[in-house]
Design a protein around this motif. Structure first.
Motif, PDB file in Angstrom:
ATOM      1  N   ILE A 123       8.015  13.805  50.027  1.00 22.09           N
ATOM      2  CA  ILE A 123       8.464  12.438  49.759  1.00 22.09           C
ATOM      3  C   ILE A 123       7.338  11.491  50.142  1.00 22.09           C
ATOM      4  N   ASP A 124       6.912  10.658  49.211  1.00 20.40           N
ATOM      5  CA  ASP A 124       5.900   9.657  49.481  1.00 20.40           C
ATOM      6  C   ASP A 124       6.339   8.323  48.889  1.00 20.40           C
ATOM      7  N   LYS A 125       5.466   7.347  48.892  1.00 17.76           N
ATOM      8  CA  LYS A 125       5.822   6.019  48.414  1.00 17.76           C
ATOM      9  C   LYS A 125       6.221   6.035  46.941  1.00 17.76           C
ATOM     10  N   ALA A 126       5.471   6.794  46.133  1.00 21.49           N
ATOM     11  CA  ALA A 126       5.773   6.857  44.703  1.00 21.49           C
ATOM     12  C   ALA A 126       7.136   7.491  44.470  1.00 21.49           C
ATOM     13  N   TYR A 127       7.461   8.531  45.245  1.00 19.28           N
ATOM     14  CA  TYR A 127       8.764   9.174  45.108  1.00 19.28           C
ATOM     15  C   TYR A 127       9.873   8.178  45.412  1.00 19.28           C
ATOM     16  N   VAL A 128       9.728   7.428  46.505  1.00 23.09           N
ATOM     17  CA  VAL A 128      10.751   6.461  46.894  1.00 23.09           C
ATOM     18  C   VAL A 128      10.927   5.393  45.821  1.00 23.09           C
ATOM     19  N   GLN A 129       9.816   4.935  45.262  1.00 24.31           N
ATOM     20  CA  GLN A 129       9.895   3.892  44.242  1.00 24.31           C
ATOM     21  C   GLN A 129      10.598   4.369  42.987  1.00 24.31           C
ATOM     22  N   SER A 130      10.430   5.646  42.640  1.00 25.02           N
ATOM     23  CA  SER A 130      11.007   6.147  41.391  1.00 25.02           C
ATOM     24  C   SER A 130      12.374   6.803  41.573  1.00 25.02           C
ATOM     25  N   LYS A 131      12.605   7.437  42.735  1.00 27.79           N
ATOM     26  CA  LYS A 131      13.826   8.214  42.909  1.00 27.79           C
ATOM     27  C   LYS A 131      14.686   7.779  44.090  1.00 27.79           C
ATOM     28  N   GLY A 132      14.168   6.875  44.928  1.00 24.25           N
ATOM     29  CA  GLY A 132      14.954   6.439  46.074  1.00 24.25           C
ATOM     30  C   GLY A 132      14.641   7.231  47.325  1.00 24.25           C
ATOM     31  N   ILE A 133      15.492   7.097  48.334  1.00 25.47           N
ATOM     32  CA  ILE A 133      15.209   7.676  49.650  1.00 25.47           C
ATOM     33  C   ILE A 133      15.847   9.044  49.864  1.00 25.47           C
ATOM     34  N   ALA A 134      16.550   9.586  48.862  1.00 28.94           N
ATOM     35  CA  ALA A 134      17.202  10.881  49.003  1.00 28.94           C
ATOM     36  C   ALA A 134      16.453  11.944  48.212  1.00 28.94           C
ATOM     37  N   ALA A 135      16.366  13.140  48.766  1.00 30.77           N
ATOM     38  CA  ALA A 135      15.762  14.282  48.094  1.00 30.77           C
ATOM     39  C   ALA A 135      16.679  15.483  48.283  1.00 30.77           C
ATOM     40  N   SER A 136      16.780  16.316  47.254  1.00 31.29           N
ATOM     41  CA  SER A 136      17.699  17.451  47.315  1.00 31.29           C
ATOM     42  C   SER A 136      17.057  18.694  46.718  1.00 31.29           C
TER      43      SER A 136
END
Length: 239
Positions: A42-55
């Motif tokens: 999870i990095d800044k680009a991930y948060v910007q595109s997908k939000g703060i959750a990862a599964s």
């Protein structure tokens, strides 16, 4: 079965300032077959595109192992380091796991009485701050200049999660006396520093001499570990 991780808000806000990304490794032991393993970043680009959750999705199949999954998280820091350098597996939670950054942001404000400084021929006051960041002692300097006319200056720092506070001292620039440094003090639970100049600093020879010697060390870039004097301030990441 889904495995969820959620980034806490402090971590989301400090990407690019103190942290590049967080990598999470996941494993689930299974009876009669190889363990399920996965990795996510999870990095800044991930948060910007997908939000703060990862599964990730764990394929249960014929697995009857009642143990929950395990995970470990490492944070990539500015400068190429990872923290912690080594990390143990932790037991997960089928609901979700919150990923907490190892540091938290704090905005330190320093204020001074500019007319009083000018009346004492003081041109600048620097709040020299020492604090624990990623398990190591770090330094930040917040300056107030009478020439700029700004009585309040703020700067963001990142303290270890669990640290109770920071140490600071004032370094003073005087027109004729040069640099003078006051003793270190502990600051717990307060992000505001008032740059109070002791009344005896410029009139008592012994006090002034001690302040000049302390300033000489500061200018020379001393490597003393100030936080060793204030063990009550340090926590969280194991200094």
């Amino acid at each position: 079965r889904d495995i969820h991780f959620i980034l806490d808000l402090d971590a989301k806000d400090i990407f690019d300032e103190a942290i590049n990304y967080v990598t999470v490794n996941v494993r689930k032991k299974r009876n009669g077959s190889a363990p399920f393993e996965d990795r996510m970043t999870i990095d800044k680009a991930y948060v910007q595109s997908k939000g703060i959750a990862a599964s990730t999705t764990y394929a249960r199949g014929e697995d009857t192992n009642a143990d929950v999954y395990e995970y470990k998280a490492q944070w990539s820091l500015r400068g190429g380091r990872v923290f912690p350098a080594t990390v143990d597996w932790q037991k997960g939670d089928w609901q979700s796991v919150t990923l907490q950054a190892p540091v938290v942001p704090r905005t330190i404000e320093v204020e001074a009485d500019l007319p009083a400084l000018q009346a004492s021929d003081i041109t600048r006051v620097t709040a020299q701050i020492r604090y624990s960041k990623f398990g190591e002692e770090a330094e930040e300097n917040i300056q107030i200049s009478t020439a700029k006319g700004e009585p309040l200056v703020a700067k963001k720092i990142f303290l270890d999660r669990g640290a109770k506070g920071y140490a600071y001292r004032l370094v003073i620039n005087h027109k004729t006396e040069g640099k003078l440094a006051l003793p270190w003090s502990a600051q717990v639970g307060d992000d505001y520093i008032y740059a109070a100049i002791p009344a005896n600093l410029l009139i008592e020879a012994e006090v002034k001499a001690a302040a000049k010697e302390a300033a000489r060390t500061a200018v020379a870039g001393g490597t003393d570990k100030v936080l060793d004097q204030f063990r009550e301030l340090v926590g969280g990441n194991g200094r």
